[in-house]
Design an enzyme around this catalytic site. Structure first.
Site, PDB file in Angstrom:
ATOM      1  N   CYS A 114       0.825  -1.208   0.000  1.00 52.32           N
ATOM      2  CA  CYS A 114       0.000   0.000   0.000  1.00 52.32           C
ATOM      3  C   CYS A 114       0.860   1.259   0.000  1.00 52.32           C
ATOM      4  O   CYS A 114       1.851   1.350   0.729  1.00 52.32           O
ATOM      5  CB  CYS A 114      -0.914  -0.011   1.218  1.00 52.32           C
ATOM      6  SG  CYS A 114      -2.078   1.359   1.257  1.00 52.32           S
ATOM      7  N   ARG A 123       3.154  -2.959  -7.050  1.00 57.08           N
ATOM      8  CA  ARG A 123       3.447  -4.380  -7.149  1.00 57.08           C
ATOM      9  C   ARG A 123       4.801  -4.624  -6.506  1.00 57.08           C
ATOM     10  O   ARG A 123       5.790  -3.989  -6.874  1.00 57.08           O
ATOM     11  CB  ARG A 123       3.470  -4.815  -8.613  1.00 57.08           C
ATOM     12  CG  ARG A 123       3.561  -6.330  -8.808  1.00 57.08           C
ATOM     13  CD  ARG A 123       3.995  -6.698 -10.204  1.00 57.08           C
ATOM     14  NE  ARG A 123       5.345  -6.202 -10.495  1.00 57.08           N
ATOM     15  CZ  ARG A 123       6.090  -6.589 -11.521  1.00 57.08           C
ATOM     16  NH1 ARG A 123       5.633  -7.473 -12.372  1.00 57.08           N
ATOM     17  NH2 ARG A 123       7.293  -6.073 -11.719  1.00 57.08           N
TER      18      ARG A 123
END
Length: 400
Positions: free
Chosen positions: A224, A316
């Site tokens: 995040c 990612r």
């Protein structure tokens, strides 16, 4: 709680993350075999206080079956790859080939493919066919559109999840009336888990919707970037303790006990134990499981907001695949950095402090202890082993 002065016109509470605190041993110890780490959610009982996060790199029907049979609960994302593509594995394989320079842009493109309701039903049936409890997530924006097909397919537990979910959403756009969580949840016949939240009032309001569980965590996960993009978040130890206090207040008001689920920020067994000691009933893990050999992300993990079309709030990340789901969750461990046999570590922590079950462990004594991670560990740090083996911690992910 003591406030500190940010400046003449602004004060703030001090908040703590897992690295800031320590669990204090009590006067009693206990045999680990006598410790009960099971918990319940609605009518379902689970041997492990563990939820697999609703992330495409973590949960597919296959891993949902494995986690369920080990005693946990996996949550599948009903707005992800599994419900947009018939051949989800081919898309996941493609995602694993992208360089980090283009990954976000390519993910944005991949997630433009529309959700297919028939795939929602198919994936849930695939989970149910393995004989485990089927749980899946939808965002507040899309839950009313897709929840019926999910329930008709046999969904057992519904998770309504977003970066931040509130019980009161205000909008001037009359063409898109906000979801009334209190009305919606009380009409359903299945347990509902809702979140995330990170404060006492937000947690209390979500509990008053009739939810069976509340997810706690805004921005702590390894994938995040919300804390950087939006500047908001609450360190997990403080967030869990605050929402656990809301649980107590809600129980006084209604007699209903709502489960508090710590979501994100946990890298090892010690972090999981601290989450429970702060007041959580269970933990939701993402990157810790994304490194499993069976994980669909093939060594990568990304979040629900990673592919947002205009303001991505995730990235990612690469996770070193170095163990099976069974080894990661229940062992045996062949590493000494706390990233394997996570549930065994929780059980041993509770036993070392003399607690019989999760409810007792919620009342454990804590200390603010910023030296806990470094005190006396100079040789490990200098040699890159044990608690100094940051590479091991990074396989699980670090808080952003």
């Amino acid at each position: 709680m003591m406030e500190v002065e940010i400046g003449r016109g602004k004060k703030a509470r001090r908040a703590y993350g897992f690295d800031d605190i320590a669990i204090v041993p009590s006067r009693r110890t206990r045999d680990p075999d006598d410790v009960d780490i099971s918990w319940t959610l609605g009518p379902y009982r689970f041997e492990l206080p563990l939820l697999g996060a609703a992330l495409d790199g973590v949960v597919n029907p296959t891993t949902a079956g494995v986690i369920g049979k080990l005693g946990g609960l996996a949550v599948m994302n009903l707005e992800g790859i599994q419900t947009r593509y018939e051949d989800a594995d081919a898309i996941l394989e493609r995602i694993s080939t992208y360089s980090k320079d283009i990954a976000t842009r390519e993910l944005q493109d991949i997630y433009q493919e529309p959700i297919q309701p028939e795939l929602i039903a198919q994936r849930i049936k695939e989970i149910k066919a393995q004989g485990v409890v089927a749980a899946a997530s939808l965002t507040p924006q899309k839950v009313k559109r897709y929840y019926e097909v999910a329930l008709e397919a046999g969904l057992d537990i519904l998770v309504i999840q977003g970066t931040v979910v509130s019980a009161e959403h205000v909008s001037k756009d009359e063409s898109r009336p906000p979801l009334n969580l209190k009305e919606f949840i009380r009409e359903l016949d299945v347990p509902v888990v809702v979140g995330g939240c990170a404060t006492y009032p937000a947690g209390l309001h979500l509990m008053r919707t009739g939810a069976a569980g509340v997810l706690v965590g805004v921005g702590p996960g390894a994938i995040c970037t919300t804390r950087g993009v939006l500047g908001l978040g609450v360190p997990q130890a403080t967030a869990i303790a605050d929402v656990a206090a809301a649980r107590s207040q809600h129980m006084l008001e209604t007699g209903d006990y709502v489960r508090v689920i710590a979501d994100g920020g946990m890298r090892n067994g010690g972090d999981i134990a601290k989450a429970i000691a702060c007041g959580a009933d269970a933990v939701m893990l993402g990157s810790a499981l994304a490194r499993a050999y069976e994980a669909p992300g093939r060594g990568f993990n990304w979040g629900m907001a990673t592919f947002h079309p205009t303001l991505p709030r995730g990235t990612r990340v690469s996770t070193r695949q170095n163990g099976s789901l069974e080894e990661i969750l229940t062992g045996p461990a062949h590493e000494n950095d706390g990233t394997f046999n996570l549930m065994g570590a929780l059980r041993t922590s509770m036993a070392t402090c003399g607690y019989r079950d999760i409810a007792e462990f919620n009342r454990a004594e804590l200390l603010v202890a910023p030296a806990l991670q470094t005190e006396g560990k100079h040789l490990q740090r200098d040699q890159g082993v044990g608690m100094g083996a940051r590479g091991g911690a990074q396989t699980v992910g670090v808080t952003d």
